[in-house]
Design a protein around this motif. Structure first.
Motif, PDB file in Angstrom:
ATOM      1  N   SER A 189      -9.698  36.044 -22.847  1.00 29.26           N
ATOM      2  CA  SER A 189      -9.320  36.152 -24.356  1.00 29.26           C
ATOM      3  C   SER A 189      -8.280  37.197 -23.878  1.00 29.26           C
ATOM      4  O   SER A 189      -7.253  36.839 -24.412  1.00 29.26           O
ATOM      5  CB  SER A 189     -10.849  36.004 -24.727  1.00 29.26           C
ATOM      6  N   LEU A 194     -10.767  38.797 -28.631  1.00 29.77           N
ATOM      7  CA  LEU A 194     -12.253  38.378 -29.393  1.00 29.77           C
ATOM      8  C   LEU A 194     -12.743  39.710 -27.813  1.00 29.77           C
ATOM      9  O   LEU A 194     -13.998  39.598 -27.970  1.00 29.77           O
ATOM     10  CB  LEU A 194     -13.212  37.016 -29.350  1.00 29.77           C
ATOM     11  N   ASP A 235     -19.318  30.539 -23.098  1.00 31.00           N
ATOM     12  CA  ASP A 235     -19.236  29.542 -22.615  1.00 31.00           C
ATOM     13  C   ASP A 235     -20.338  27.799 -21.965  1.00 31.00           C
ATOM     14  O   ASP A 235     -20.955  29.004 -21.173  1.00 31.00           O
ATOM     15  CB  ASP A 235     -17.994  29.413 -21.626  1.00 31.00           C
ATOM     16  N   ARG A 283     -22.024  27.521 -32.253  1.00 26.67           N
ATOM     17  CA  ARG A 283     -20.522  27.513 -32.550  1.00 26.67           C
ATOM     18  C   ARG A 283     -20.691  28.451 -30.895  1.00 26.67           C
ATOM     19  O   ARG A 283     -21.446  29.413 -30.610  1.00 26.67           O
ATOM     20  CB  ARG A 283     -19.405  28.631 -33.235  1.00 26.67           C
ATOM     21  N   THR A 284     -19.477  28.252 -29.657  1.00 20.24           N
ATOM     22  CA  THR A 284     -19.158  29.467 -28.753  1.00 20.24           C
ATOM     23  C   THR A 284     -18.595  30.882 -29.044  1.00 20.24           C
ATOM     24  O   THR A 284     -17.610  30.400 -30.458  1.00 20.24           O
ATOM     25  CB  THR A 284     -18.080  29.099 -27.679  1.00 20.24           C
ATOM     26  N   TYR A 285     -19.270  31.556 -29.246  1.00 22.63           N
ATOM     27  CA  TYR A 285     -18.472  32.864 -29.463  1.00 22.63           C
ATOM     28  C   TYR A 285     -18.352  33.799 -28.267  1.00 22.63           C
ATOM     29  O   TYR A 285     -19.337  34.959 -27.740  1.00 22.63           O
ATOM     30  CB  TYR A 285     -19.297  33.923 -30.524  1.00 22.63           C
ATOM     31  N   ALA A 286     -17.583  33.233 -27.391  1.00 25.18           N
ATOM     32  CA  ALA A 286     -17.671  33.570 -25.416  1.00 25.18           C
ATOM     33  C   ALA A 286     -17.718  35.257 -25.930  1.00 25.18           C
ATOM     34  O   ALA A 286     -16.652  36.511 -26.625  1.00 25.18           O
ATOM     35  CB  ALA A 286     -16.260  33.271 -24.882  1.00 25.18           C
ATOM     36  N   ASP A 287     -18.264  36.094 -25.041  1.00 19.30           N
ATOM     37  CA  ASP A 287     -18.499  36.511 -23.880  1.00 19.30           C
ATOM     38  C   ASP A 287     -19.138  38.013 -25.251  1.00 19.30           C
ATOM     39  O   ASP A 287     -19.968  37.549 -26.020  1.00 19.30           O
ATOM     40  CB  ASP A 287     -16.965  37.602 -23.707  1.00 19.30           C
ATOM     41  N   PHE A 311     -18.320  39.409 -27.691  1.00 24.09           N
ATOM     42  CA  PHE A 311     -18.221  39.550 -29.102  1.00 24.09           C
ATOM     43  C   PHE A 311     -19.709  38.922 -29.951  1.00 24.09           C
ATOM     44  O   PHE A 311     -19.698  39.436 -30.947  1.00 24.09           O
ATOM     45  CB  PHE A 311     -16.622  38.966 -29.652  1.00 24.09           C
TER      46      PHE A 311
END
Lengths: 263, 263
Positions: free
Chosen positions: B94, B101, B163, B187-191, B193
């Motif tokens: 990102s 994010l 991910d 939903r993907t909210y990677a890392d 965040f």
């Protein structure tokens, strides 16, 4: 069609309208709001209504003869050459839960051709705007998308998509489920946040389905003025008669790579 | 174990260390940075190195006897009772693409027990912090997670995930692919965040796999001090011998609902 000086004036006006609306959005985010479910099962809040009212009031004051279409209220001056289209809070699910990635969308069309497009992210303090022939901007910074070069792999890009439920609405759930088997970096970036990430070049491309007219009011102009490609890949009538659209936008070569999976 | 006054001092120190590091991160975001691929195929930038150096310098000045473990450099004082663990830029993909994010993670442990945890989001101007027994905060705002009531449906919550590639690393790709068939809003909210969204209650829960120690340095303390639940559901050795962890964190009833799919 419209003189450059006039397009500049209209862009400045749209950004002023959006800046006023942003304060309404942030006040509702800070002070609380009511949410309920509409007949079409989508969620609406009194913030959606207040923000759309703010936009309509600002436009009526500046451009009383222009048309206005929005998600929450009936159309004004539907026969006018100039038509403003707005989605006051795109991403109501995010907004209502405190995920700061929602946005306010405003587009201006002259006889059906896009003139100005704005996507504002109040929760991120970022405003994306474009005018036909004048470029696309994040706040004051000019956007310039770079297409993939001959040595750049599509696999190195992040692909954004809308929510799976949006794809299910228009019977593209299979394509949604298959995409991560064809590409290693697919992420959901719901709502207009995915569109502005594509305009930045932060995503290689964004794939979004099940959209209404107001969800797309600014995206084509923003991506094209940034140097990207916009592909309308689906246009179907929902059970209630409204049209639903599917689009892919981003770096031209990434859009082209995605087309066979969704066209 | 550690007096409240000392925990407060340590929290304040951690936030000061992170505030200095944030300036280094933002300078690299604004002025450009170099990126390359490490031996383990993960991406690193000179921003990662500069931010971790800033954190290590700040800690060495304040706490010369404490241990420090980070992603990019060898451990310092590995036998000390106090151990700081940091991931200077969590979400390098990102960060390197301009998706705002990503975050900086810093956790302090005393004989293995968490004392202080911080996740900073420079691109969002938001800093999440917690200290054992003192609560969790977003900037100065105290976080207080509400669990689901008897009339609240798990289906009404948004579920966040990391991910898909993270799940594939530890052979949980099937569970990742199946989840959207069991829940309508994944939903993907990677890392990190996704972790801070869970601490806010913006997500019902976050499911994240394939994580290293430093990815998780602050999450347990943050979610528990916010009133949520933290479940460690996987712990496996990667081919190179490092441990990889799988966690679910969020509202207790949503975490409990997810456990059977991932435990």
């Amino acid at each position: 069609l419209i003189a450059q000086a006039d397009r500049t004036t209209l862009l400045v006006a749209a950004r002023a309208v959006i800046a006023t609306a942003r304060q309404v959005t942030l006040a509702h985010q800070a002070n609380g709001f009511k949410a309920w479910t509409k007949a079409d099962a989508s969620v609406v809040t009194d913030a959606d209504l207040a923000v759309e009212s703010s936009i309509r009031d600002s436009l009526a004051e500046r451009f009383p003869d222009h048309g206005v279409q929005g998600e929450e209220f009936p159309a004004v001056n539907p026969e006018a050459d100039f038509q403003w289209i707005t989605d006051p809070i795109d991403g109501t699910i995010s907004f209502s839960r405190g995920i700061p990635l929602y946005g306010t969308i405003l587009g201006l069309y002259y006889r059906g051709e896009p003139v100005v497009g704005v996507i504002d992210h109040p929760g991120l303090d970022r405003c994306y705007s474009a005018a036909a022939g004048l470029g696309a901007f994040c706040d004051e910074r000019r956007l310039a998308l770079r297409d993939l070069g001959p040595d750049d792999a599509v696999e190195g890009e992040v692909i954004g998509t809308g929510d799976r439920s949006q794809f299910l609405k228009v019977e593209r759930g299979d394509a949604f489920d298959a995409l991560p088997h064809h590409h290693p970096r697919v992420r959901t970036y719901a709502d207009c946040f995915g569109h502005t990430l594509a305009c930045e070049g932060a995503l290689g491309a964004m794939v979004d389905f099940g959209l209404r007219t107001w969800d797309l009011a600014a995206s084509r102009l923003l991506i094209e003025e940034a140097g990207g490609k916009y592909a309308l890949v689906q246009q179907v009538a929902a059970p209630d008669g409204t049209m639903l659209f599917g689009v892919i936008l981003g770096r031209p070569k990434v859009v082209d790579w995605l087309l066979p999976y969704f066209a």
